[in-house]
Every structure is written in structure tokens, then in C-alpha cells.
Design a protein around this motif. Structure first.
Motif, PDB file in Angstrom:
ATOM      1  N   GLN A  35      -2.131   2.132   9.388  1.00 19.26           N
ATOM      2  CA  GLN A  35      -2.707   1.226   8.414  1.00 19.26           C
ATOM      3  C   GLN A  35      -1.591   0.428   7.751  1.00 19.26           C
ATOM      4  OE1 GLN A  35      -5.950   0.913   7.749  1.00 19.26           O
ATOM      5  NE2 GLN A  35      -5.718  -0.603   6.121  1.00 19.26           N
ATOM      6  N   SER A  36      -1.771  -0.867   7.657  1.00 14.97           N
ATOM      7  CA  SER A  36      -0.764  -1.694   6.996  1.00 14.97           C
ATOM      8  C   SER A  36      -0.571  -1.228   5.562  1.00 14.97           C
ATOM      9  CB  SER A  36      -1.188  -3.162   7.005  1.00 14.97           C
ATOM     10  OG  SER A  36      -0.285  -3.917   6.240  1.00 14.97           O
ATOM     11  N   SER A  37       0.681  -1.190   5.125  1.00 13.66           N
ATOM     12  CA  SER A  37       0.964  -0.693   3.785  1.00 13.66           C
ATOM     13  C   SER A  37       1.420  -1.804   2.853  1.00 13.66           C
ATOM     14  CB  SER A  37       2.032   0.406   3.853  1.00 13.66           C
ATOM     15  OG  SER A  37       3.148  -0.032   4.600  1.00 13.66           O
ATOM     16  N   ARG A  38       1.024  -3.030   3.138  1.00 12.56           N
ATOM     17  CA  ARG A  38       1.299  -4.144   2.229  1.00 12.56           C
ATOM     18  C   ARG A  38       0.181  -4.246   1.186  1.00 12.56           C
ATOM     19  NH1 ARG A  38       3.295 -10.199   3.290  1.00 12.56           N
ATOM     20  NH2 ARG A  38       4.846  -8.981   4.407  1.00 12.56           N
ATOM     21  N   THR A  39       0.561  -4.439  -0.057  1.00 13.29           N
ATOM     22  CA  THR A  39      -0.395  -4.589  -1.146  1.00 13.29           C
ATOM     23  C   THR A  39       0.101  -5.678  -2.073  1.00 13.29           C
ATOM     24  OG1 THR A  39      -0.809  -2.204  -1.034  1.00 13.29           O
ATOM     25  CG2 THR A  39      -1.640  -3.364  -2.957  1.00 13.29           C
ATOM     26  N   VAL A  40      -0.822  -6.489  -2.590  1.00 10.57           N
ATOM     27  CA  VAL A  40      -0.454  -7.532  -3.535  1.00 10.57           C
ATOM     28  C   VAL A  40      -1.305  -7.379  -4.793  1.00 10.57           C
ATOM     29  CG1 VAL A  40      -0.369 -10.008  -3.975  1.00 10.57           C
ATOM     30  CG2 VAL A  40       0.246  -9.136  -1.713  1.00 10.57           C
ATOM     31  N   TYR A  41      -0.632  -7.339  -5.931  1.00 15.05           N
ATOM     32  CA  TYR A  41      -1.307  -7.253  -7.220  1.00 15.05           C
ATOM     33  C   TYR A  41      -1.122  -8.570  -7.969  1.00 15.05           C
ATOM     34  CZ  TYR A  41      -1.103  -2.157  -6.533  1.00 15.05           C
ATOM     35  OH  TYR A  41      -1.228  -0.880  -6.051  1.00 15.05           O
ATOM     36  N   PRO A  42      -2.187  -9.290  -8.278  1.00 11.77           N
ATOM     37  CA  PRO A  42      -2.033 -10.494  -9.113  1.00 11.77           C
ATOM     38  C   PRO A  42      -1.639 -10.104 -10.537  1.00 11.77           C
ATOM     39  CG  PRO A  42      -4.355  -9.997  -8.775  1.00 11.77           C
ATOM     40  CD  PRO A  42      -3.602  -9.040  -7.918  1.00 11.77           C
ATOM     41  N   LEU A  43      -0.812 -10.931 -11.137  1.00 13.67           N
ATOM     42  CA  LEU A  43      -0.382 -10.697 -12.524  1.00 13.67           C
ATOM     43  C   LEU A  43      -0.769 -11.906 -13.373  1.00 13.67           C
ATOM     44  CD1 LEU A  43       3.214  -9.127 -12.331  1.00 13.67           C
ATOM     45  CD2 LEU A  43       1.019  -7.972 -12.552  1.00 13.67           C
ATOM     46  N   SER A  44      -2.051 -12.125 -13.544  1.00  9.85           N
ATOM     47  CA  SER A  44      -2.494 -13.243 -14.376  1.00  9.85           C
ATOM     48  C   SER A  44      -2.717 -12.819 -15.815  1.00  9.85           C
ATOM     49  CB  SER A  44      -3.799 -13.824 -13.813  1.00  9.85           C
ATOM     50  OG  SER A  44      -3.595 -14.368 -12.535  1.00  9.85           O
TER      51      SER A  44
END
Length: 780
Positions: A35-44
Motif C-alpha cells: 500500500q502506498s504510504s504517501r499522505t497529504v494533510y492540508p493546513l488551511s
């Protein structure tokens, strides 16, 4: 919910980037696929801001309870729509963001990605300075990995300098636009494996043949200590929607591993549809970097299209297309450029759907990726431009930043099918041979699939780019002196027009555009032309019309049309939309000689006009398009003269016919009375993510819905429900119109915006704010 409750709530969720929608499915990948282990969290959300620098504010133990809570995108000052002081945003402020990293990311690499902050930024994590970036229009990132605290909250501190810094393009002398200040674009935290994909470029090949291909270039960053002996595999899939139509994989060679760059080619697929202006079909490449112990995956959206300038003109997918467009600045009233995705995208919709443009120039800097995404989806061509305005500095630091801006622009935007030219020269600068040889070499090495251009104001300029682009504000236009020739600015800067100006001023603006496009249409050597400009914009004291506004747009700064917008709109086919736009304010008639010869912009074959007395029409005047004076325009303007001038006055009715069929009608009031107050929202629904916003236009009209341009009355605004006002709660109309923007909070619910006019009563606009999708919006 207070900040620490929000942090605790947010840390329960892990949001996947839209670029990692799913892992490669078992039937398309080896059974050992991870499973791909890339994650992106927006910081708005959750930022705390101080207008002033405070000693020690970058340190984790600093007491920031007196800071102001703000949401990104954020402007460091309130931006009045005119008379705005260019020095108001030129100060240094500080942003702080508290966050906790989920423990499952302990073995990963952590980055913070900034899409844009003006004009220079210094970034700390937990008191450690990560670095500085000087530039207001291009993205930058810092790695956080070594400084993350896993058992307590982290403090990200960002010092943003809003000054017009002389060592940073476009500054160094003077510029005709404002650059504002603050973190005005999105920020996110990106989590990757130790070895990860840094960037992906998708290049369609042979798209007009029966055997198209897709070249996928992947750049990757290796984990510390990782050797080429590790078995890495690169995989790619071509998706049409959710359907995989082609796939390939290969081991990364030692040479590729050492270079950090590998290439895949997808072949043996058929049935793809081309990206066309009328049908902008988009595809996706999903690419995966995998080893026995980790995997990283991302996607890139693109279109199959062949776009090039030739001696015959601009060709899209083998068909000749005369370009017709406008330039766009990114500024808005009240917030400058700090507007969320919906508002940025709306400008692309205006250009495509309301102004009927087929191309836009991003003047004079790379603009929001949300705007470019909308251009991809709508079928609107784009000229992407490096930051600059006339001045080229002598210093090596300035010039290296200019080259770096160009590099970042191309590497950010190279997958957008809408982009057909890289504008790599500093706008309207003199010739700098060595520098411009270097920038063209750079652009072609990064992306050989697109041509380069450079916008200049003198024809004697040395051509080092592929396409000679010319700003020409005279008439007639200069005769093209190069085989690939594009006019990139005309009319506006030499003929500013306010919405409240009289008929003669508006008529001349319309006719200047009509004359130029008639000339462009007459000669295949002109690839097309882009007028200056789409929207009025804010500028410095030594430009503009005395109130720091350049009234050069065919629309005003609130995105409301002037009569000249009707000319652009009228150039579409009546099969797309029947257009009939009077280029005059009928009840305003202070010209010498009265109502003698006024212009109507339309794509009809015939317009039948009549004067109404108490609703009863008087003799019909039949108008035909003026092919005699505009023989090369597909849809020339019409001209209306009333037989009795002002002596026989009444309401004016105009009926437009195509091939003998009535397709559109409009009526203008003769009374000169403010009759109606109208409030209209661009969108009825918002997302409760704390950033989403929409425009509400306020108009005073006659009884037929035509704006009353001499009305400048005050309007009061109030809001009930989970939203805030981007603007002032008391505004004065300008040219009969005004607009405000309303931003949703994080709470869903009904929003009621009430606008009140002293004599014409109140208008209510009801919006609905819906819960944000946790899969894409939950923050840490």
C-alpha cells in the motif's frame, strides 16, 4: 471547539492526497505490492497570526494566545477595492501553526509545502530554522523529518516579509501591479516513504497518429544510505476515469538510480479522445515506485493534444485556430490574491463562458493551480509566465532567482494540457542576450514539448524564443516580422474605461477591440491576440487612474462586465449562445448631437429595433452587422441611429434574429430611474471547510434588468449563519454595481446574507454550507 480540541480531533484522521486515490490493484501489480504510504494533510485552518514580529515567537514555548486566528489563504491586510496604499502590505508578520503528527508516520519523511507566500518566507519547526525562500509566486518546500516531535505537539512558525524586495523578481525598479503580502495560497504537510517520487512529467506523443504513446518521466529522492543494489520497480498505469487502459513496469537501472530519474513509456492502447476546446477530455497516469519494503504512489492528470504555433498560425490537434483572449491579474478586492479554489476557478469560467475567450495569459507571474486546473477542465488555453515586469537587474542573485522562478513554474505546471506556451522572458524588458539564451535553454531542457515565447514591446528585439510575442497598443497593429507571431496586449493600457463613463468612452473601447480583431482576422501571420485585460486591477501610485486602479479591463474589479465585454461575448457562434449586448446606457445621453450612432455587439444576422411608448412599438429599425467596415470579423458590431434623435424617446426594444428566427430580445428603459435592487450569488452551496467562498453581486437596475451606471448608493450587509464576510458591511456601489465575497466556516448550515438599500429595500441571498469531505479535508 478550541485549538487544542481541534488538534486532538484532527489527529484521529489521516487524509490521503487526491493523488493517491488507491494503490495498484492486485490484478495489475505483483502480489507483493505494498500500500502506498504517501499522505497529504492540508493546513488551511488553525493558524495564529501576528501583524508584528515578536521576539522569540518562533520558539515552541512562546505564548501565542494574543495572536489572531486566521485561515489560509490569508492576506496580511484588508484590501480596499480602490485608493489602496501600496505600502500597507509592506511589513513583516508571523504565522504559527500547532499540530501533532500521527505516530504511524515515525519512519517516514515529512515535508511542508507552500504554494505561495509574498514575498519572502523564513520557516521554523520547533525553534529550528529550516530555511528561507525569497519569491512570491512560485512554490517551495522544507523537510521537517529531523525536527518533528512525536510525543507532543509541533510548532510551525513562518515569518513572511511583504516588502517589495529589490533582489527578488519582479522588483528592482517599478511594476504596474500590486503583489500584496501573506500566505495567500495553500499549505500542506506531505508524508512520504524514505525513498519517494519527487515529481512526475507526462508527455503524450504521436497523439494524432493511430498509435499514440505516453512518456512518463519520474524523478525520485533516495533514502539515506540506499544503494543501487536495492531492487526498485517503477510502474505506471494509464486511466480513463477509473478504467486502466494501459500499464507498464520496469526495474530501475543503476544509471537511472544514480541520476534519480527514470523514464517509462505506455503503449498499445487505442480509442483515446483528444483534449479539445469544446471537449477537454482528461486522463490520468498513476505511477508507483516500489521496493520490497516501501512504496510511493502519485498521479498526474493530462490530456492528449497537439498544440503548436506554425507559419500558418496556431494549430490545435492539426486544426487552425485563431486565438482570441485576455490577460489576467490575480488580485481581488478586500483580499488581494488570497482567495480559495472556488473563486480562483470562477475567473477561468468567466473567461471561457462569459467572455468566450479561447486563451488567457497569466500576466505577469504563475497563478493559482486551481485556476489552471479549471482551464484544463473547461478547455481554455494558457500562456504561463515567469514573474517580472520590464526590469532586469544587474545582480547575479536577482538573475539566478529569475531562472529559478522559471524552473519552478515549469516543473509545477508541465502536466497541464491547457498550457501551450512558456513565457520565459521578463515582460516588456529590453534584450539581454546571454540571460535569455540561458532561460530558453533551461525551458527547453525541462519541457521540449512546448514552445517558448517572450513578451516585448519593440519589434527590433532579438528573437531567442520560438514565438515572437508583441505588446502593441497602436492601431493599426504593426505588421508581423517573424513567422510565429502573437499579439499579447492591446487597447486597455492606452484606453482606461470606468463602468460609469459615458457612451462615447464605452463605444470607443468596443470599437478599438473590433478594429484590432478585424485586422488580426485578415492576416494569417497573426496567430491571434490577447487584449489588455480581463479585469480591472490595483496598482502603484504612479500608474492607474488616480485611485490606484487600472481601469483597463473589459470587466471591473468585481468581475462585472463593462460594455466592451459584450464584444468578446459576441464573437462566439450563435449555435453556442445567442448574444445581444448594447454598448451603451440608453437613458444616459449627454453626448453632443444626442443618440446618433451607438454600437450593439451581437452574433445575430439581424436586429430589429423599436421605440416603445406605453408598451406600444413605434417604427421598426432593421440593423445589419457592419461587414463593410469590419469585413474580416465573423460577427461585426451593429450601429443604431434613432431617426429623431432625442425628440422621439421611449423604451428601446431590440430583437435579434438568426436565419430569420427570433433568438434573443432585450429592452432598455428610457426613464433614467433606479428601479430594482438585485443581489445574486455565483453559487448556492459552499463547503464547510473554513476556506470556501463565493461572490455575491449587488446591482441597481432599470425595470428590465440593465445596470444603472450612475448609481453610487450605499448598501449595508449583514450575515446570519456559519459564514463570514470578505469585504465591508457597508459598501458604496461603483457604476451601479458592487460585489462582496462570503466565506464559509467549518460548521455546516444555512447562511442568510441580507443586503439593504435605503430606498429599494432589502434582498436576501440564502446559501447552504455542507459538511466537508473528511477524506480530503481533515487536518492535523
Amino acid at each position: 471547539m478550541d485549538r487544542r480540541e481541534f488538534l486532538a480531533f484532527g489527529s484521529m484522521y489521516m487524509v490521503g492526497s487526491s493523488s493517491v486515490a488507491r494503490a495498484f490493484s492486485p490484478e495489475h501489480s505483483p502480489a507483493s505490492a505494498l500500500q502506498s504510504s504517501r499522505t497529504v494533510y492540508p493546513l488551511s485552518q488553525g493558524w495564529l497570526w501576528s501583524r508584528n514580529l515578536v521576539a522569540g515567537a518562533e520558539m515552541p514555548g512562546f505564548d501565542d494566545s494574543s495572536f489572531t486566528p486566521v485561515t489560509l489563504p490569508h492576506s496580511n491586510v484588508f484590501v480596499s477595492w480602490h485608493n489602496f496604499d501600496q505600502n500597507a502590505y509592506q511589513f513583516v508578520s508571523l504565522y504559527r501553526r500547532h499540530f501533532c503528527m500521527p505516530a504511524e508516520h515515525r519512519e517516514k519523511r515529512i515535508f511542508v509545502d507552500f504554494e505561495g507566500a509574498a514575498t519572502a518566507s523564513r520557516v521554523w519547526l520547533n525553534g529550528t530554522l529550516l530555511g528561507e525562500y525569497r519569491g512570491g509566486f512560485t512554490p517551495f518546500s522544507f523537510e521537517l523529518t529531523e525536527h518533528v516531535r512525536w510525543d507532543q505537539e509541533n510548532i510551525l512558525a513562518v515569518e513572511v516579509d511583504g516588502h517589495e524586495l529589490q533582489d527578488v523578481p519582479p522588483f528592482g525598479y517599478e511594476i504596474d501591479y500590486l503583489t500584496y503580502g501573506g500566505i495567500y495560497r495553500d499549505v500542506s504537510i506531505r508524508v512520504t516513504p524514505q525513498t519517494f517520487l519527487e515529481n512526475v512529467k507526462v508527455t503524450p506523443r504521436d497523439v494524432l497518429s493511430s498509435a499514440p504513446q505516453v512518456q512518463v518521466d519520474a524523478w525520485f529522492v533516495k533514502a539515506a544510505g540506499e544503494t543501487s543494489g536495492t531492487a526498485y520497480t517503477l510502474e505506471a498505469e494509464l486511466l480513463d476515469g477509473a478504467t486502466v487502459i494501459a500499464q507498464t513496469q520496469q526495474r530501475i537501472s543503476v544509471a537511472e538510480w544514480n541520476a534519480g530519474h527514470a523514464v517509462l513509456v505506455l503503449r498499445n492502447f487505442s480509442g483515446v479522445r483528444l483534449w479539445e476546446l469544446s471537449d477537454p477530455v482528461l486522463y490520468t497516469v498513476r505511477i508507483r515506485l516500489q521496493t520490497s519494503h516501501s512504496a510511493d504512489e502519485t498521479t498526474a492528470r493530462f490530456g492528449f493534444r497537439d498544440a503548436r504555433f506554425t507559419p500558418q498560425g496556431f494549430m490545435l490537434n492539426g486544426k487552425l485556430l485563431k486565438l482570441r483572449g485576455l490577460n489576467r491579474h490575480q488580485g481581488f478586492p478586500f483580499t488581494g490574491p488570497a482567495m480559495p479554489a472556488r473563486v480562483q476557478r470562477r475567473d477561468a469560467e468567466i473567461l471561457k463562458r462569459e467572455l468566450k475567450c479561447n486563451i488567457v495569459r497569466c500576466s505577469h507571474y504563475p497563478q493559482s493551480h486551481h485556476f489552471l486546473d479549471a482551464c484544463d477542465e473547461l478547455g481554455l488555453l494558457v500562456i504561463d509566465e515567469t514573474p517580472g515586469w520590464q526590469h532586469v537587474d544587474d545582480s547575479e542573485v536577482w538573475r539566478e532567482r529569475y531562472l529559478d522562478n522559471t524552473r519552478r513554474m515549469i516543473r509545477r505546471d508541465w502536466n497541464h494540457p491547457s498550457i501551450v506556451l512558456w513565457s520565459v522572458r521578463i515582460n516588456e524588458s529590453r534584450d539581454f542576450h546571454d540571460l535569455y539564451v540561458n532561460v530558453n535553454t533551461l525551458a527547453r531542457s525541462l519541457d521540449a514539448s512546448r514552445q517558448t515565447t517572450g513578451v516585448r514591446y519593440f519589434q527590433e528585439s532579438e528573437l531567442l524564443e520560438d514565438v515572437f510575442s508583441m505588446n502593441d497598443f497602436g492601431f493599426p497593429l504593426k505588421v508581423p516580422n517573424h513567422p510565429l507571431y502573437l499579439n499579447t496586449e492591446f487597447v486597455g493600457a492606452e484606453f482606461p474605461v470606468r463602468s460609469s463613463d459615458n457612451n462615447a468612452q464605452h463605444r470607443e473601447q468596443i470599437l478599438r477591440y473590433a478594429r484590432i480583431y478585424n485586422q488580426i482576422a485578415a492576416d494569417a501571420h497573426y496567430a491571434g491576440g490577447l487584449g489588455w485585460c480581463a479585469f480591472d486591477y490595483q496598482t502603484h501610485w504612479d500608474f492607474g487612474s488616480g485611485d490606484h486602479i487600472c481601469y483597463h479591463g473589459v470587466m471591473d474589479i468585481f468581475r462585472e462586465p463593462k460594455p466592451a465585454a459584450g464584444f468578446y461575448r459576441s464573437q462566439c457562434s450563435p449555435e453556442e449562445e445567442a448574444v445581444l449586448e448594447p454598448g451603451f446606457h440608453f437613458a444616459e445621453n449627454d453626448e453632443p448631437g444626442g443618440f446618433e450612432k451607438e454600437v450593439i455587439c451581437s452574433n445575430c444576422d439581424e436586429i430589429r429595433c423599436s421605440i416603445l411608448h406605453h408598451g406600444v412599438p413605434k417604427p421598426i429599425i432593421v440593423l445589419k452587422p457592419d461587414h463593410e467596415n469590419f469585413p474580416h470579423l465573423e460577427h461585426p458590431p451593429f450601429f443604431l441611429t434613432l431617426p429623431d434623435g432625442n425628440d422621439d424617446w421611449g423604451d428601446l426594444r431590440m430583437d435579434g434574429y438568426v436565419k430569420g428566427t427570433l433568438v434573443i430580445s432585450k429592452t432598455c428603459s428610457s426613464k433614467g430611474i433606479d428601479q430594482k435592487f438585485v443581489a445574486h450569488a455565483d453559487d448556492q452551496e459552499l463547503i464547510a471547510d473554513g476556506s470556501d467562498a463565493t461572490r455575491i453581486a449587488l446591482r441597481i437596475t432599470d425595470e428590465y434588468g440593465n445596470v444603472r451606471p450612475l448609481c453610487n448608493d450605499p448598501i449595508s450587509i449583514s450575515i446570519e449563519g456559519p459564514a463570514s464576510l470578505l469585504g465591508e458591511d457597508i459598501v458604496s456601489l461603483s457604476g451601479g454595481v458592487m460585489a462582496i465575497w462570503v466565506r464559509a466556516t467549518r460548521s455546516p448550515g444555512s447562511i442568510v446574507v441580507t443586503a439593504r438599500h435605503a430606498h429599494l429595500g432589502e434582498q436576501k441571498v440564502i446559501l447552504q454550507s455542507h459538511p466537508a469531505d473528511r477524506a480530503v479535508s481533515v487536518e492535523i
